[in-house]
Enzyme design. Structure first.
Site, PDB file in Angstrom:
ATOM      1  N   GLY A 179      43.492  46.279  43.443  1.00  0.00           N
ATOM      2  CA  GLY A 179      42.790  45.645  44.559  1.00  0.00           C
ATOM      3  C   GLY A 179      43.722  45.106  45.629  1.00  0.00           C
ATOM      4  O   GLY A 179      43.552  45.392  46.812  1.00  0.00           O
ATOM      5  N   ALA A 180      44.699  44.334  45.213  1.00  0.00           N
ATOM      6  CA  ALA A 180      45.583  43.695  46.186  1.00  0.00           C
ATOM      7  C   ALA A 180      46.744  43.039  45.451  1.00  0.00           C
ATOM      8  O   ALA A 180      46.743  42.971  44.227  1.00  0.00           O
ATOM      9  CB  ALA A 180      44.827  42.627  46.974  1.00  0.00           C
ATOM     10  N   MET A 181      47.713  42.573  46.246  1.00  0.00           N
ATOM     11  CA  MET A 181      48.920  42.008  45.636  1.00  0.00           C
ATOM     12  C   MET A 181      49.389  40.792  46.428  1.00  0.00           C
ATOM     13  O   MET A 181      49.518  40.839  47.644  1.00  0.00           O
ATOM     14  CB  MET A 181      50.008  43.091  45.584  1.00  0.00           C
ATOM     15  N   GLU A 182      49.714  39.739  45.686  1.00  0.00           N
ATOM     16  CA  GLU A 182      49.974  38.422  46.267  1.00  0.00           C
ATOM     17  C   GLU A 182      51.403  38.183  46.732  1.00  0.00           C
ATOM     18  O   GLU A 182      51.851  37.027  46.751  1.00  0.00           O
ATOM     19  CB  GLU A 182      49.600  37.360  45.222  1.00  0.00           C
ATOM     20  N   ASN A 183      52.160  39.215  47.113  1.00  0.00           N
ATOM     21  CA  ASN A 183      53.534  39.035  47.579  1.00  0.00           C
ATOM     22  C   ASN A 183      53.656  37.811  48.494  1.00  0.00           C
ATOM     23  O   ASN A 183      52.832  37.599  49.369  1.00  0.00           O
ATOM     24  CB  ASN A 183      53.978  40.260  48.372  1.00  0.00           C
ATOM     25  N   HIS A 215      41.497  35.171  45.985  1.00  0.00           N
ATOM     26  CA  HIS A 215      42.316  35.319  44.783  1.00  0.00           C
ATOM     27  C   HIS A 215      43.800  35.431  45.145  1.00  0.00           C
ATOM     28  O   HIS A 215      44.637  34.696  44.610  1.00  0.00           O
ATOM     29  CB  HIS A 215      41.854  36.552  44.005  1.00  0.00           C
ATOM     30  N   GLU A 216      44.110  36.351  46.061  1.00  0.00           N
ATOM     31  CA  GLU A 216      45.531  36.547  46.403  1.00  0.00           C
ATOM     32  C   GLU A 216      46.085  35.310  47.094  1.00  0.00           C
ATOM     33  O   GLU A 216      47.228  34.914  46.847  1.00  0.00           O
ATOM     34  CB  GLU A 216      45.717  37.789  47.280  1.00  0.00           C
ATOM     35  N   GLU A 270      54.935  44.409  41.435  1.00  0.00           N
ATOM     36  CA  GLU A 270      54.465  43.888  40.162  1.00  0.00           C
ATOM     37  C   GLU A 270      53.955  45.044  39.304  1.00  0.00           C
ATOM     38  O   GLU A 270      53.219  45.888  39.808  1.00  0.00           O
ATOM     39  CB  GLU A 270      53.340  42.870  40.355  1.00  0.00           C
TER      40      GLU A 270
HETATM   41  N1  B3K Z   1      48.918  40.556  40.656  1.00  0.00           N
HETATM   42  C1  B3K Z   1      48.333  41.777  41.097  1.00  0.00           C
HETATM   43  C2  B3K Z   1      48.214  42.797  40.025  1.00  0.00           C
HETATM   44  C3  B3K Z   1      49.400  43.670  39.880  1.00  0.00           C
HETATM   45  C4  B3K Z   1      49.110  44.815  38.943  1.00  0.00           C
HETATM   46  C5  B3K Z   1      50.337  45.581  38.653  1.00  0.00           C
HETATM   47  N2  B3K Z   1      50.100  46.739  37.817  1.00  0.00           N
HETATM   48  C6  B3K Z   1      46.996  41.588  41.717  1.00  0.00           C
HETATM   49  C7  B3K Z   1      46.298  40.354  41.331  1.00  0.00           C
HETATM   50  O1  B3K Z   1      45.882  40.145  40.219  1.00  0.00           O
HETATM   51  O2  B3K Z   1      46.177  39.489  42.161  1.00  0.00           O
HETATM   52 ZN    ZN Z   2      45.805  38.068  40.441  1.00  0.00          ZN
END
Ligand code: B3K
Ligand code: ZN
Length: 886
Positions: free
Chosen positions: A267-271, A303-304, A127
């Protein structure tokens, strides 16, 4: 790096894709000096776009194309076109299969976007537009596909091979290699793709869904961190239960995984099914992580996880809609945290953060609506406005519709749009349809930037026993738009009588039956008056309870009225808010005295008010701690016309000193009592314990300002004997800001020696020193950059040292000779080449140059101009610098 003129992308130009991808089959061959990516895309013409077969333009950057085939026909040089950012081919039929193989270099990817290496492991961040650095693709969120992913790598170095979805097979391969295949049955955009390969250990647990099925839960970390995963696991299970109970949302796959990596841009990523986290947002245990870190882990895990519905199952049509998932998910995680801990304290923290940082953004050169109209680089739009103000907007919808109406709306939204890529308009439409309301005017919160001002005045008519409040709203100009139309501003309020009781609220013309003592007025006009009847004596209004709208409200309270509200308001948030307003008035008076060269004289009412709070043993200690915290220097900067950094610092420090001296006994008593409990209780990561430690620790920071030897002894005792990082780090910070040089040096050394192998703890050690306002800040930071534990390649290190210096150490960063600005600009130029996203983030403090005096403005601008002239800039840095100079 940017080679041509940067392209501005506009929301108004949105067009549905020409082609769709139904299935994506990927094979990754990971090697130490390159990676091969083979993609098979099962595609078709998008029926929405009509007849004909236009060229198919796939996104791709930094890829070495090795082969391409359309329906198994190898493409020859003349059959396709390649440039820096795309591959164009010419489909011969409505349905077809495209095969490509590319070579990429994750091992030298320092931008941490696409596939890269963090230490010894491979991981991804896609993302917003990172997938195009992995393979040629339609890298846009409205193209949703199922994915099958096979990863092949050396068995010994990478025993664990992960991707999205469910595992469907694995086995040995030639040359000491092995493979694993993952299948994700849910259609998703490419930005949710993830891959991890490494020597990882995991903790495993399971969760039983409301519907009875079990989900396997795993948290993968590097072996040395296996003892720091329990808090994240507990948080995950709480989140899963909460989303079932509060939103009726169940998890969908058989397995949910979190992987902790050390090098991560955010912080983190919701893959989907495979969340990748900055290790700072996963790892937590008493000895190494503070209470704040524990709460952050809980909040980010939630959040994720919540994104699985608000973001993944229902995703964004285009990146202008980012707040559709981010604003909504921040709102969801804030509610979750409020339910798990203290609701009022969570609200206070969020509002303080919003008003300090988002309000500043909304008043600066990068101001943009929650749904932006245009951008150059989407990475620059993961902003406080999209996230935090976006969450406020969702919160206002709930305030206007009520909890039940909001739930009806969210149910309809998830049901109607499951599996789709939609817009913020679709979100609001679901809310409207489920409740039979019209939110047309409300939607201006999505399209107009800037923080509205709301001026309130009162009139009381004793003879008629009516009390009227008149609201005047206006919104300052922002770079994008000049004239703003009125917003819908929900104002939650109450009226207090002379004893501090809430009065029944009956608006003129309403029947008297069942009148509530708190209600929400909807202010929709530029100027609007509401009249309450049956008011026998002039009341005191408590306005914008719970901060019911992200506005700057002003009402001419005098200091005695604020002290009264601090004690009597039935709304906890507004009791805190009254204290903040009182402190702001008092501090602004001190700032004026300092500027006029007068002796500083503190209004004794602030001491009286804080003394009362401190003596109130029945008040939640976390609330006492919040109320004892004076508005920060950054907030005082934000509310100034022209920020006088030195006067702000001097005034605030003077007030703190006075508080410490005049309330010494009360502070000491509460410190001692709470430290005693801490000493005799094992660490627990729960609200009441966070509360106790927060009061204990703020008391200690005040006490040290007196420089008394008994305080030094207490601090050293806490530093040496605390069984947890919250108390130890506070003691260290107190020493670092104290005049006790020898003790400070000794403590810093002991701490570093003890924690040198824990990078997250060393981040804290860097931060505490970078944030210290004692003279010589820049020299300290420069010296720390030479420390073996520091590297510009790790975003957490940059944030810990450079971010803390420029963002929290305002007197040192804004040194009159411009040395702080020069340092930051040099750093941004260096980072621009390494990691454009981090470079662009670190720039923010320089973009606020218009807030300062003429001399500082010139210095800051000069540095921005120097960055602009420094050579090939990334689109990230270019956009921020050029917009802030415009
Ligand atoms: N969706 C990601 C953020 C990605 C940022 C990319 N530059 C984390 C979050 O908001 O949960
Ligand atoms: Zn988010």
């Amino acid at each position: 790096m940017r080679t041509e003129q940067p392209q501005v992308i506009y929301l108004k130009d949105y067009q549905a894709p020409e082609y769709l991808i139904d299935e994506t089959h990927l094979t990754f061959e990971l090697f130490e000096d390159h990676t091969l990516v083979h993609a098979q895309l099962v595609m078709r013409r998008n029926p929405e776009r009509g007849a004909g077969l236009p060229p198919l333009v796939l996104d791709g950057q930094q890829l070495e194309l090795q082969r391409a085939a359309l329906d198994d026909q190898e493409l020859q040089a003349g059959d396709y076109a390649l440039d820096d950012s795309s591959l164009t081919v010419h489909p011969k039929s409505e349905r077809f299969t495209l095969d490509t193989s590319v070579k990429i270099h994750p091992e030298s990817n320092t931008a941490l976007e696409g596939l890269y290496k963090s230490g010894k492991m491979f991981c991804t961040q896609c993302e917003a537009e990172g997938f195009r650095k992995i393979t040629y693709y339609l890298d846009r969120p409205d193209v949703m596909s199922t994915f099958t992913t096979t990863v092949i790598a050396e068995q010994h170095r990478y025993p664990v091979l992960l991707s999205n979805g469910n595992p469907v097979g694995s086995g040995p391969a030639e040359d000491g290699r092995h493979w694993a295949t993952w299948e994700d049955p849910f259609k998703k955009p490419a930005y949710l793709f993830a891959l991890v390969a490494g020597d990882l250990w995991c903790v495993e647990d399971s969760f039983t869904r409301q519907s009875g099925r079990d989900v396997t839960l795993r948290i993968y970390v590097e072996p040395e961190n296996i003892d720091k995963c329990d808090h994240a696991m507990v948080s995950l299970k709480k989140s899963m239960r909460w989303d079932e109970e509060v939103y009726g949302r169940e998890y969908d796959l058989d397995i949910f995984m979190i992987v902790a990596v050390n090098d991560f841009n955010m912080g983190a990523m919701e893959n989907k099914g495979l969340n990748i986290f900055n290790s700072s947002c996963v790892l937590a245990r008493a000895e190494t992580a503070t209470d704040a870190a524990h709460q952050r882990v809980e909040g980010v895990v939630a959040h994720e996880y919540f994104h699985n519905w608000s973001g993944n199952r229902v995703t964004c049509r285009d990146w202008f809609q980012l707040s559709l998932k981010e604003g909504f998910t921040v709102f969801r995680d804030a509610e979750f945290s409020a339910d798990m801990n203290s609701r009022t304290v969570k609200r206070i923290e969020d509002v303080a953060y919003l008003r300090t940082h988002q309000f500043a953004e909304d008043a600066g050169p990068m101001a943009h609506p929650v749904r932006p109209d245009s951008f150059i680089e989407i990475s620059n739009f993961y902003t406080l406005t999209v996230y935090e103000k976006g969450a406020e907007v969702v919160g206002m919808v709930r305030t206007l519709l009520g909890a039940e109406g909001f739930r009806k709306g969210s149910d309809l939204y998830f049901e109607r749009h499951d599996g789709q890529a939609v817009t913020t308009d679709d979100f609001i439409k679901a809310m409207e349809d489920a409740n039979g309301v019209d939110l047309t005017q409300f939607k201006r919160w999505y399209s107009q930037a800037g923080t509205p001002r709301l001026e309130v005045s009162e009139t009381y008519d004793g003879a008629a026993q009516t009390y009227s409040l008149t609201f005047r709203q206006s919104c300052p100009q922002t770079p994008d738009k000049l004239d703003k139309l009125p917003f819908v501003i929900p104002v939650a309020l109450g009226l207090l009588d002379a004893e501090g009781n809430d009065l029944p609220l009956q608006l003129a013309g309403e029947a008297a039956a069942d009148v509530a003592t708190q209600r929400v007025l909807s202010v929709t006009e530029a100027e609007q008056t509401f009249t309450f009847q049956g008011i026998v004596a002039k009341p005191l209004p408590s306005l914008l309870r719970g901060f019911s709208a992200p506005v700057k409200l002003s009402f001419p309270y005098d200091r005695d009225q604020l002290m009264f509200l601090m004690q009597h308001d039935s709304d906890g948030f507004n009791r805190w808010e009254a204290g903040q307003q009182l402190a702001v008035q008092v501090l602004q008076e001190l700032i004026g005295q300092h500027q006029r060269g007068e002796a500083l004289k503190l209004d004794p009412r602030l001491i009286t008010a804080l003394g009362t709070v401190l003596g109130n043993e029945s008040l939640d200690p976390a609330m006492v701690a919040e109320m004892l915290s004076l508005p920060g220097e950054a907030y005082l900067t934000e509310i100034s016309q022209v920020a006088d950094v030195d006067a702000i610092h001097a005034a605030r420090e003077f007030a703190r000193q006075q508080i410490a001296e005049q309330l010494f006994d009360a502070l000491w008593a509460r410190y001692q009592a709470n430290r005693q409990v801490s000493r005799s209780t094992a660490y627990v990561a729960a609200a009441e314990h966070f509360a106790r430690r927060s009061l204990q620790n703020i008391a200690l920071s005040y006490l040290m300002l007196t420089g008394k030897s008994q305080v030094l002894e207490a601090t050293l005792e806490q530093f040496e004997h605390a069984d947890n990082m919250t108390e130890r780090l506070t003691a260290l910070a107190v020493l670092v800001n104290s005049p006790f040089e020898a003790e400070r040096a000794k403590a810093l050394e002991a701490f570093a020696e003890h924690f040198k192998d824990n990078p997250l703890v060393m981040d804290q050690w860097f931060s505490v020193q970078a944030a210290s306002s004692l003279p010589g800040g820049l020299a300290r930071v420069k010296a720390l950059m030479q420390h073996p534990a520091f590297t510009l390649k790790n975003p957490n290190k940059v944030r810990a040292l450079v971010g803390a210096f420029a963002g929290q150490n305002l007197v040192n960063f804004h040194a009159g000779d411009g040395s702080g600005y020069r340092f930051l600009a040099d750093l941004v130029i260096e980072l621009n080449a390494l990691n454009p996203q981090i470079a662009s983030r670190q720039l923010a403090p320089l973009t606020r140059w218009r807030k300062y005096d003429a001399a500082r403005q010139a210095l800051m601008k000069g540095e921005l101009e120097r960055i602009l002239a420094s050579g090939a800039l990334s689109s990230d840095v270019y956009e921020v610098v050029s917009k802030s100079l415009a």
